[in-house]
Scaffold this motif. Structure first.
Motif, short mmCIF file in Angstrom:
data_model
loop_
_atom_site.label_atom_id
_atom_site.label_comp_id
_atom_site.label_asym_id
_atom_site.label_seq_id
_atom_site.Cartn_x
_atom_site.Cartn_y
_atom_site.Cartn_z
N ASP A 1 3.30 -4.03 -4.71
CA ASP A 1 3.32 -2.84 -5.53
C ASP A 1 4.75 -2.48 -5.89
O ASP A 1 5.70 -2.91 -5.26
CB ASP A 1 2.63 -1.67 -4.83
CG ASP A 1 1.12 -1.65 -5.12
OD1 ASP A 1 0.76 -1.72 -6.30
OD2 ASP A 1 0.34 -1.57 -4.18
N SER B 1 3.83 3.41 3.77
CA SER B 1 2.77 2.41 3.61
C SER B 1 1.50 2.95 4.26
O SER B 1 1.47 3.16 5.48
CB SER B 1 3.17 1.09 4.25
OG SER B 1 2.06 0.21 4.32
N ARG B 2 0.46 3.16 3.45
CA ARG B 2 -0.79 3.70 3.98
C ARG B 2 -1.35 2.86 5.12
O ARG B 2 -1.73 3.38 6.17
CB ARG B 2 -1.82 3.78 2.85
CG ARG B 2 -3.14 4.43 3.27
CD ARG B 2 -4.23 4.19 2.24
NE ARG B 2 -4.66 2.78 2.23
CZ ARG B 2 -5.58 2.29 1.41
NH1 ARG B 2 -6.15 3.08 0.51
NH2 ARG B 2 -5.91 1.01 1.47
N SER C 1 4.60 5.16 -9.09
CA SER C 1 4.28 4.05 -8.20
C SER C 1 2.90 3.50 -8.51
O SER C 1 1.99 4.23 -8.90
CB SER C 1 4.36 4.48 -6.73
OG SER C 1 3.27 5.31 -6.38
N THR C 2 2.74 2.20 -8.29
CA THR C 2 1.44 1.56 -8.48
C THR C 2 0.70 1.48 -7.15
O THR C 2 1.28 1.69 -6.08
CB THR C 2 1.60 0.14 -9.07
OG1 THR C 2 2.27 -0.69 -8.10
CG2 THR C 2 2.40 0.17 -10.36
N SER C 3 -0.60 1.18 -7.23
CA SER C 3 -1.43 1.08 -6.03
C SER C 3 -2.41 -0.07 -6.18
O SER C 3 -3.62 0.09 -6.10
CB SER C 3 -2.19 2.41 -5.81
OG SER C 3 -2.80 2.44 -4.54
N THR D 1 0.82 -1.22 0.00
CA THR D 1 0.00 0.00 0.00
C THR D 1 0.85 1.27 0.00
O THR D 1 0.67 2.15 0.85
CB THR D 1 -1.00 0.03 1.18
OG1 THR D 1 -0.30 -0.02 2.44
CG2 THR D 1 -1.99 -1.10 1.09
N ARG E 1 -0.56 5.59 -8.49
CA ARG E 1 -0.78 6.45 -7.34
C ARG E 1 0.05 7.73 -7.35
O ARG E 1 -0.47 8.83 -7.25
CB ARG E 1 -0.49 5.67 -6.05
CG ARG E 1 -0.50 6.47 -4.77
CD ARG E 1 -1.89 6.94 -4.37
NE ARG E 1 -2.75 5.82 -4.01
CZ ARG E 1 -4.02 5.95 -3.65
NH1 ARG E 1 -4.58 7.15 -3.64
NH2 ARG E 1 -4.74 4.89 -3.34
N TRP F 1 1.96 4.97 -0.73
CA TRP F 1 1.20 6.20 -0.99
C TRP F 1 2.18 7.35 -1.19
O TRP F 1 2.48 7.71 -2.29
CB TRP F 1 0.23 6.47 0.17
CG TRP F 1 -1.04 7.16 -0.22
CD1 TRP F 1 -2.27 6.60 -0.35
CD2 TRP F 1 -1.22 8.55 -0.50
NE1 TRP F 1 -3.21 7.54 -0.71
CE2 TRP F 1 -2.59 8.77 -0.81
CE3 TRP F 1 -0.37 9.66 -0.54
CZ2 TRP F 1 -3.12 10.03 -1.14
CZ3 TRP F 1 -0.90 10.92 -0.88
CH2 TRP F 1 -2.24 11.08 -1.17
N ASP G 1 -4.09 -1.79 -2.53
CA ASP G 1 -4.86 -0.89 -1.68
C ASP G 1 -6.29 -1.37 -1.43
O ASP G 1 -7.10 -0.64 -0.87
CB ASP G 1 -4.87 0.52 -2.27
CG ASP G 1 -5.59 0.60 -3.61
OD1 ASP G 1 -6.05 -0.45 -4.12
OD2 ASP G 1 -5.69 1.71 -4.17
N LEU H 1 -5.89 6.24 -10.93
CA LEU H 1 -6.17 5.03 -10.17
C LEU H 1 -7.19 4.15 -10.90
O LEU H 1 -6.83 3.15 -11.50
CB LEU H 1 -6.66 5.41 -8.77
CG LEU H 1 -5.60 6.04 -7.86
CD1 LEU H 1 -6.23 6.75 -6.68
CD2 LEU H 1 -4.62 4.96 -7.38
N SER I 1 -4.58 10.74 -8.81
CA SER I 1 -3.87 10.91 -7.55
C SER I 1 -2.72 11.87 -7.78
O SER I 1 -2.94 13.05 -7.98
CB SER I 1 -3.42 9.56 -7.00
OG SER I 1 -2.92 9.70 -5.68
#
Length: 393
Positions: free
Chosen positions: A385, A95-96, A370-372, A79, A357, A81, A375, A326, A312
């Motif tokens: 990710d 990390s969210r 970056s990918t998400s 995750t 993201r 962010w 999430d 996203l 995002s």
């Protein structure tokens, strides 16, 4: 190190900045209370944001661009962010859902735990969100973080001491602004230092659209403050951190070569937006969504259906804004001609990497993306990710 919340109207203060603070928002821990600051305190005087000349012209930007995917910088991120580039090429990635920060070796991709941000309470779209380095990071070693707690969203700074053992390198959060409304959705979360060395933050209205038009709330706004969280003389109204309002959920902030501020935000059912942000302006939510041409509200420079974008992070490079999508699972290029779009937006990487993201400019023609996909709304692939390097034209 001073603590406390700034960003509320002060009784009797001169009208030079911007109005605000979420009524009834309180919290615990370091920092202030989310209510009026003590009498006698005044907003910090710094220069207003740089304003480009109306006659300023930039070189012509091509209507069409290109994207080349280079190496994979990091994999196995959970995750991710916020991403903040360190001097020397390494990255800090938050990390969210874990509330932790990891250091990524910019050459090998090796992951080293930095530490946990205490007080983070993830849930829904909340958790550890944006990261930014102090403009004086080389000497003060401060990392800024926007995160969700049990009571609110807030911004804090932490000392990063890389001499300590891995996983124990973060100091306790020193809260500089609290009382940003929290929710399961629309927590905003992007923070960035501008060309004026002030800290900007994009917030969300938590699903309550009325907050976006309420100047006494920090929700649905773009905020501008000093590195200590103080209101800035030059903001729209006296002793407030509110810079613009009428936003739904801002997760992208970037400045172009002429120091104009751009922001990306989520629409609801119709249109996502890329906005040119000017102090004190009303960007319409929830009265209007997308272009409406209504007096008193600023129309976006570009808009997309929510299926195409759900934006995002954004970055500026090669005369264009690059916007990560996203739900749209693509990277958008919006070429600029001053304060307007020079041509129709162009999409790249459609469904190639999944949900996207954060995008950062790391050179004149280089981006990190970056990918998400971990999430809860994506379909993770092996190695997700990840962060990839791009060359753009």
């Amino acid at each position: 190190m001073r603590r406390g919340v700034r960003g509320v109207l002060r009784a009797g203060a001169p009208a030079v900045c911007a109005a605000l603070l979420a009524a009834g928002c309180t919290g615990t821990g370091s920092g202030g209370t989310g209510v009026a600051t003590p009498p006698g305190r005044s907003a910090t005087a710094v220069p207003s944001p740089p304003k480009p000349s109306a006659s300023a012209t930039a070189p012509a930007v091509a209507a069409k661009g290109s994207v080349t995917v280079g190496r994979t910088v990091a994999t196995e991120l959970k995750t991710p962010w916020g991403v903040a580039p360190l001097p020397g090429g390494d990255l800090l990635v938050g990390s969210r859902d874990d509330g932790t920060i990891t250091r990524v070796d910019g050459r090998s991709g090796r992951l080293t735990p930095v530490g946990e941000v205490s007080g983070v309470e993830p849930g829904g779209e909340g958790g550890l969100l944006g990261l930014a380095l102090s403009p004086d990071f080389a000497t003060d070693h401060l990392v800024y973080a926007y995160f969700t707690t049990a009571s609110d969203n807030r911004i804090a700074r932490l000392i990063y001491d890389e001499r300590r053992p891995p996983g124990q390198q973060l100091g306790a959060p020193d809260t500089i602004l609290r009382g940003i409304p929290k929710g399961l959705i629309h927590n905003g979360g992007r923070i960035a230092f501008g060309p004026d060395r002030m800290l900007y933050a994009g917030t969300g209205e938590t699903g309550n659209g009325d907050l976006a038009q309420d100047k006494t709330s920090l929700g649905g706004k773009i905020l501008r403050m000093t590195p200590d969280g103080e209101p800035v003389h030059g903001n729209p109204e006296a002793d407030s951190v509110v810079y613009s309002y009428g936003h739904r959920n801002v997760q992208g902030l970037a400045w172009d070569a002429e120091h104009r501020l751009w922001a990306a935000e989520f629409g609801q059912n119709r249109y996502d937006e890329l906005n040119l942000v000017e102090p004190g302006q009303n960007y319409g939510w929830p009265v209007v969504e997308g272009r409406a041409g209504r007096p008193g509200y600023r129309d976006p420079v570009a808009q997309w259906t929510t299926e195409e974008a759900s934006p995002s992070g954004i970055a500026y490079a090669q005369g264009a804004i690059w916007m990560a999508g996203l739900r749209g699972q693509r990277l958008w290029r919006i070429p600029l001609d001053g304060a307007r779009a020079a041509a129709a937006p162009q999409a790249f990487l459609e469904r190639r990497l999944g949900r996207l993201r954060t995008v950062l400019a790391t050179g004149p023609d280089e981006l990190l993306l970056s990918t998400s996909n971990t999430d809860g709304r994506g379909s993770p692939r092996p190695g997700d990710d990840r962060i990839v390097a791009l060359t753009v034209r």
